[in-house]
Motif scaffolding. Structure first.
Motif, PDB file in Angstrom:
ATOM      1  N   VAL A  43      35.450  15.027  58.277  1.00  0.00           N
ATOM      2  CA  VAL A  43      36.486  14.986  59.313  1.00  0.00           C
ATOM      3  C   VAL A  43      36.811  16.415  59.719  1.00  0.00           C
ATOM      4  CG1 VAL A  43      38.862  14.319  59.825  1.00  0.00           C
ATOM      5  CG2 VAL A  43      37.455  12.871  58.328  1.00  0.00           C
ATOM      6  N   THR A  44      36.865  16.659  61.024  1.00  0.00           N
ATOM      7  CA  THR A  44      37.192  17.985  61.539  1.00  0.00           C
ATOM      8  C   THR A  44      38.301  17.870  62.569  1.00  0.00           C
ATOM      9  OG1 THR A  44      34.918  18.762  61.218  1.00  0.00           O
ATOM     10  CG2 THR A  44      36.312  20.035  62.703  1.00  0.00           C
ATOM     11  N   ILE A  45      39.362  18.641  62.371  1.00  0.00           N
ATOM     12  CA  ILE A  45      40.478  18.689  63.306  1.00  0.00           C
ATOM     13  C   ILE A  45      40.695  20.153  63.673  1.00  0.00           C
ATOM     14  CG2 ILE A  45      42.873  18.007  63.727  1.00  0.00           C
ATOM     15  CD1 ILE A  45      41.180  15.635  62.893  1.00  0.00           C
ATOM     16  N   THR A  46      40.543  20.515  64.946  1.00  0.00           N
ATOM     17  CA  THR A  46      40.659  21.926  65.330  1.00  0.00           C
ATOM     18  C   THR A  46      41.442  22.077  66.635  1.00  0.00           C
ATOM     19  OG1 THR A  46      38.580  21.946  66.598  1.00  0.00           O
ATOM     20  CG2 THR A  46      38.442  22.494  64.271  1.00  0.00           C
ATOM     21  N   GLY A  47      42.223  23.149  66.692  1.00  0.00           N
ATOM     22  CA  GLY A  47      42.750  23.642  67.958  1.00  0.00           C
ATOM     23  C   GLY A  47      43.958  22.947  68.540  1.00  0.00           C
ATOM     24  N   VAL A  48      44.059  21.631  68.409  1.00  0.00           N
ATOM     25  CA  VAL A  48      45.042  20.877  69.182  1.00  0.00           C
ATOM     26  C   VAL A  48      46.473  21.160  68.739  1.00  0.00           C
ATOM     27  CG1 VAL A  48      43.474  18.991  69.780  1.00  0.00           C
ATOM     28  CG2 VAL A  48      44.761  18.896  67.637  1.00  0.00           C
ATOM     29  N   LEU A  49      47.408  20.818  69.627  1.00  0.00           N
ATOM     30  CA  LEU A  49      48.836  20.858  69.323  1.00  0.00           C
ATOM     31  C   LEU A  49      49.304  19.437  69.037  1.00  0.00           C
ATOM     32  CD1 LEU A  49      51.740  22.005  69.276  1.00  0.00           C
ATOM     33  CD2 LEU A  49      51.771  21.765  71.776  1.00  0.00           C
ATOM     34  N   PHE A  50      49.821  19.216  67.815  1.00  0.00           N
ATOM     35  CA  PHE A  50      50.438  17.944  67.465  1.00  0.00           C
ATOM     36  C   PHE A  50      51.946  18.109  67.663  1.00  0.00           C
ATOM     37  CE2 PHE A  50      46.500  17.656  64.987  1.00  0.00           C
ATOM     38  CZ  PHE A  50      46.093  16.357  65.261  1.00  0.00           C
ATOM     39  N   LYS A  51      52.527  17.232  68.470  1.00  0.00           N
ATOM     40  CA  LYS A  51      53.919  17.439  68.859  1.00  0.00           C
ATOM     41  C   LYS A  51      54.759  16.183  68.635  1.00  0.00           C
ATOM     42  CE  LYS A  51      56.661  18.995  72.838  1.00  0.00           C
ATOM     43  NZ  LYS A  51      56.623  19.365  74.268  1.00  0.00           N
ATOM     44  N   THR A  57      37.170  12.770  52.378  1.00  0.00           N
ATOM     45  CA  THR A  57      36.341  13.805  51.771  1.00  0.00           C
ATOM     46  C   THR A  57      35.768  14.706  52.849  1.00  0.00           C
ATOM     47  OG1 THR A  57      34.473  12.233  51.780  1.00  0.00           O
ATOM     48  CG2 THR A  57      35.706  12.459  49.728  1.00  0.00           C
ATOM     49  N   ASN A  58      35.565  15.981  52.467  1.00  0.00           N
ATOM     50  CA  ASN A  58      34.976  16.958  53.385  1.00  0.00           C
ATOM     51  C   ASN A  58      35.792  17.038  54.680  1.00  0.00           C
ATOM     52  OD1 ASN A  58      32.680  17.471  51.604  1.00  0.00           O
ATOM     53  ND2 ASN A  58      32.022  15.411  52.186  1.00  0.00           N
ATOM     54  N   LEU A  59      37.036  17.451  54.503  1.00  0.00           N
ATOM     55  CA  LEU A  59      38.012  17.526  55.586  1.00  0.00           C
ATOM     56  C   LEU A  59      38.266  18.983  55.956  1.00  0.00           C
ATOM     57  CD1 LEU A  59      40.413  16.482  57.368  1.00  0.00           C
ATOM     58  CD2 LEU A  59      41.791  16.464  55.272  1.00  0.00           C
ATOM     59  N   THR A  60      38.152  19.293  57.237  1.00  0.00           N
ATOM     60  CA  THR A  60      38.444  20.630  57.746  1.00  0.00           C
ATOM     61  C   THR A  60      39.532  20.537  58.799  1.00  0.00           C
ATOM     62  OG1 THR A  60      36.177  21.411  57.373  1.00  0.00           O
ATOM     63  CG2 THR A  60      37.513  22.639  58.951  1.00  0.00           C
ATOM     64  N   ILE A  61      40.612  21.293  58.579  1.00  0.00           N
ATOM     65  CA  ILE A  61      41.695  21.392  59.562  1.00  0.00           C
ATOM     66  C   ILE A  61      41.843  22.867  59.887  1.00  0.00           C
ATOM     67  CG2 ILE A  61      44.113  20.923  60.037  1.00  0.00           C
ATOM     68  CD1 ILE A  61      44.032  18.783  57.841  1.00  0.00           C
ATOM     69  N   ASP A  62      41.556  23.244  61.116  1.00  0.00           N
ATOM     70  CA  ASP A  62      41.512  24.671  61.453  1.00  0.00           C
ATOM     71  C   ASP A  62      42.228  24.941  62.776  1.00  0.00           C
ATOM     72  OD1 ASP A  62      40.417  27.445  61.114  1.00  0.00           O
ATOM     73  OD2 ASP A  62      39.475  26.925  63.024  1.00  0.00           O
ATOM     74  N   ASP A  96      32.941   8.133  59.505  1.00  0.00           N
ATOM     75  CA  ASP A  96      32.387   9.421  59.089  1.00  0.00           C
ATOM     76  C   ASP A  96      31.995  10.249  60.305  1.00  0.00           C
ATOM     77  OD1 ASP A  96      29.211   9.220  59.498  1.00  0.00           O
ATOM     78  OD2 ASP A  96      29.896   7.293  58.727  1.00  0.00           O
ATOM     79  N   HIS A  97      31.986  11.556  60.087  1.00  0.00           N
ATOM     80  CA  HIS A  97      31.649  12.518  61.135  1.00  0.00           C
ATOM     81  C   HIS A  97      32.487  12.262  62.391  1.00  0.00           C
ATOM     82  CE1 HIS A  97      28.173  12.757  58.416  1.00  0.00           C
ATOM     83  NE2 HIS A  97      28.130  14.033  58.806  1.00  0.00           N
ATOM     84  N   ILE A  98      33.803  12.341  62.194  1.00  0.00           N
ATOM     85  CA  ILE A  98      34.737  12.184  63.299  1.00  0.00           C
ATOM     86  C   ILE A  98      35.499  13.492  63.477  1.00  0.00           C
ATOM     87  CG2 ILE A  98      34.982   9.692  63.084  1.00  0.00           C
ATOM     88  CD1 ILE A  98      37.543  10.119  61.516  1.00  0.00           C
ATOM     89  N   SER A  99      35.963  13.737  64.704  1.00  0.00           N
ATOM     90  CA  SER A  99      36.661  14.991  64.943  1.00  0.00           C
ATOM     91  C   SER A  99      37.614  14.868  66.114  1.00  0.00           C
ATOM     92  CB  SER A  99      35.672  16.133  65.186  1.00  0.00           C
ATOM     93  OG  SER A  99      34.815  15.836  66.274  1.00  0.00           O
ATOM     94  N   ILE A 100      38.622  15.714  66.089  1.00  0.00           N
ATOM     95  CA  ILE A 100      39.530  15.905  67.217  1.00  0.00           C
ATOM     96  C   ILE A 100      39.519  17.395  67.509  1.00  0.00           C
ATOM     97  CG2 ILE A 100      41.891  15.700  68.073  1.00  0.00           C
ATOM     98  CD1 ILE A 100      42.301  13.374  66.185  1.00  0.00           C
TER      99      ILE A 100
END
Length: 511
Positions: free
Chosen positions: A173-181, A194-199, A110-114
């Motif tokens: 979970v929060t995922i922001t900004g990065v480039l997945f290649k 649950t409570n997932l943010t991808i921005d 829980d409360h993890i982010s990239i």
């Protein structure tokens, strides 16, 4: 005062976060950013140390850091800085034995982010080359390898090719900004989170087949915003692999998608289903299959879906809505309460993804341009669909020499209840604009269908459709009658239909 760019704002936010969180630079744990050293142990030590301290920010600084599988843990933010490259190992053995692990994994955390604006690169081409090498040597097993699939292709099985990211049963979970290649398989999968943010992430992954850009599987309370996806398979895809739960309370907005499959897709896995979904403000281009594909074929419920403000150029199909029965051991599912509004689509006659590195498979039979479609099954209709403010422009050019399905053969259009759902699944269809079969409560409001080159087929066919309401359907370019065909459509409501012929000539009641 000039507006700050997104990346400047993100840098400001990150600087503030650095001041609040304990920062653990992976180079302090022995990581070397030379593009060769395997840093799996060092990166994992940094993550473990941050988790043990109650949370922290693990920094990937400037450099090229090779790694195998790493496990993200509760309270940890993995920050990939602007000039940093987190490079997946090119050795298949670094991803485990029988089933390949994803590069970055988390389970019940829980409360993890990239975060950050750097790059996470799976180097999928090199990984696939190593998989093929091991298969030829016999040091890796794959019963599917060298078998020609239904699309005439040979490829190693998905379980032998690592994803970039797989998170399971995680919260906040929060995922922001990065480039997945360039993943070797699906780029990122979030399963029962649950409570997932991808921005504001970027996906550039066309290295190999099965490269879904974003897969959200049975997650709840999700926001996907401001993402740019260029994927070899489905772009943004909701899945439901668990019959006992749903994808629920999902918002997708302000994204750009390019796909060698479908841009926005619910399915194919549809065991539990999809509820309360809102999609808005999405631009789609050069997409091989459907701009919008909504599917329940495994017994799931698909309901309460709103899709608005979609612009798609050069895409193989506009809208595909399907209730099927692929999972024969389960009851037939439900598709209902769908509102699609403010959509503009341009459908070419050629292959929309032609020239991309990994194109979608060619349809293996001659055909004219396929229409949009809404199809259920006998006794199991798609229910309550509103298409409002829709404009679809087709290339047209339909020719009887290419394919011809006679109107008096409508009952022979196959049901294909158990087939893989796809807009081309019925073969050649006897209309060019919109095909609706086994449905109830269909409303068309301010819908315009047109073609650039003449097509001999009717524009629209409704077959076994109850409670049909049409308010301002405009078909300006039809050059032959009939334009609309009604078969088994009791008491249709057609108050305003704009046709190039008189109604009694343009509308055919099929008997």
């Amino acid at each position: 005062m000039k507006k700050l760019s997104f990346f400047l704002v993100l840098t400001t936010i990150t600087t503030t976060l650095f001041a609040q969180k304990k920062v653990l630079d992976i180079t302090k744990f022995g990581a070397v950013g030379d593009g060769n050293t395997n840093n799996t142990v060092a990166i994992q030590k940094a993550i473990d140390s941050a988790a043990a301290a109650g949370g922290g920010l693990v920094l990937i600084p400037t450099g090229k850091f090779v790694t195998g599988v790493i496990n993200l843990k509760s309270g940890v933010e993995l920050h990939v800085s602007a000039n940093a490259f987190l490079l997946g190992s090119t050795k298949r053995t670094d991803y485990g034995g029988v089933r390949a692990s994803a590069l970055i994994v988390a389970d019940k955390q829980d409360h993890i982010s990239i975060t950050g604006t750097g790059t996470i690169d799976g180097r999928g081409r090199e990984v696939v080359a190593d998989v093929d090498r091991m298969l030829k040597e016999g040091t890796l097993q794959d019963p599917q390898w060298q078998t020609v699939n239904p699309w005439g292709q040979k490829r190693s099985a998905e379980f032998n090719r690592p994803h970039l990211l797989t998170f399971k049963n995680c919260d906040h979970v929060t995922i922001t900004g990065v480039l997945f290649k360039d993943a070797a398989c699906w780029v990122q999968t979030y399963r029962e989170c649950t409570n997932l943010t991808i921005d504001s992430i970027r996906v550039q992954s066309t290295a190999y087949y099965n490269n879904d850009g974003i897969d959200i599987d049975d997650c709840r309370n999700v926001k996907v915003t401001r993402c740019n996806v260029n994927a070899d398979d489905d772009g943004i895809c909701l899945k439901s692999g668990n019959a006992n739960t749903f994808c629920e309370n999902i918002e997708i907005s302000d994204c750009v998608v390019r796909s060698s499959a479908s841009a926005l897709k619910f399915g194919t896995a549809s065991h539990g289903g999809f509820k309360n979904i809102k999609v808005s403000n999405v631009k789609i281009y050069d997409t091989y299959r459907s701009a919008i594909a909504l599917e329940s074929v495994d017994g799931g419920t698909l309901e309460n879906v709103t899709i608005e403000n979609i612009k798609a150029t050069n895409t193989g199909n506009a809208i595909f809505i399907r209730l099927g029965h692929r999972k024969t051991e389960a009851a037939i599912g439900v598709v209902r309460n769908i509102h699609i509004t403010n959509v503009k689509v341009e459908v070419p006659a050629g292959k929309p993804d032609k020239g991309y590195e990994m194109e979608g498979p060619v349809v293996p039979y001659p055909h004219n341009v396929f229409p949009a479609s809404i199809t259920g099954l006998p006794g199991h209709p798609v229910e309550n669909v509103v298409l409002e403010n829709i404009k679809v422009t087709y290339e047209g050019g339909g020719s009887k020499q290419v394919a011809h399905f006679r109107l008096d053969s409508l009952p022979k259009v196959p049901e294909n209840a158990g087939d893989y759902p796809e807009f081309s699944m019925f073969g050649e269809l006897p209309c060019w604009g919109l095909y609706v079969r086994h449905a109830t409560g269909i409303q068309l409001k301010n819908v315009k269908l047109e073609y650039k080159k003449p097509d001999f087929r009717p524009a629209v066919i409704f077959d076994d459709v109850k409670q049909l309401q049409i308010d301002n359907l405009d078909i300006p370019t039809a050059q032959s009658a009939p334009v609309i065909v009604l078969k088994d459509v009791p008491q249709p409501s057609l108050p305003t239909v704009k046709l190039p012929f008189e109604k009694n000539k343009a509308i055919m009641i099929w008997k």
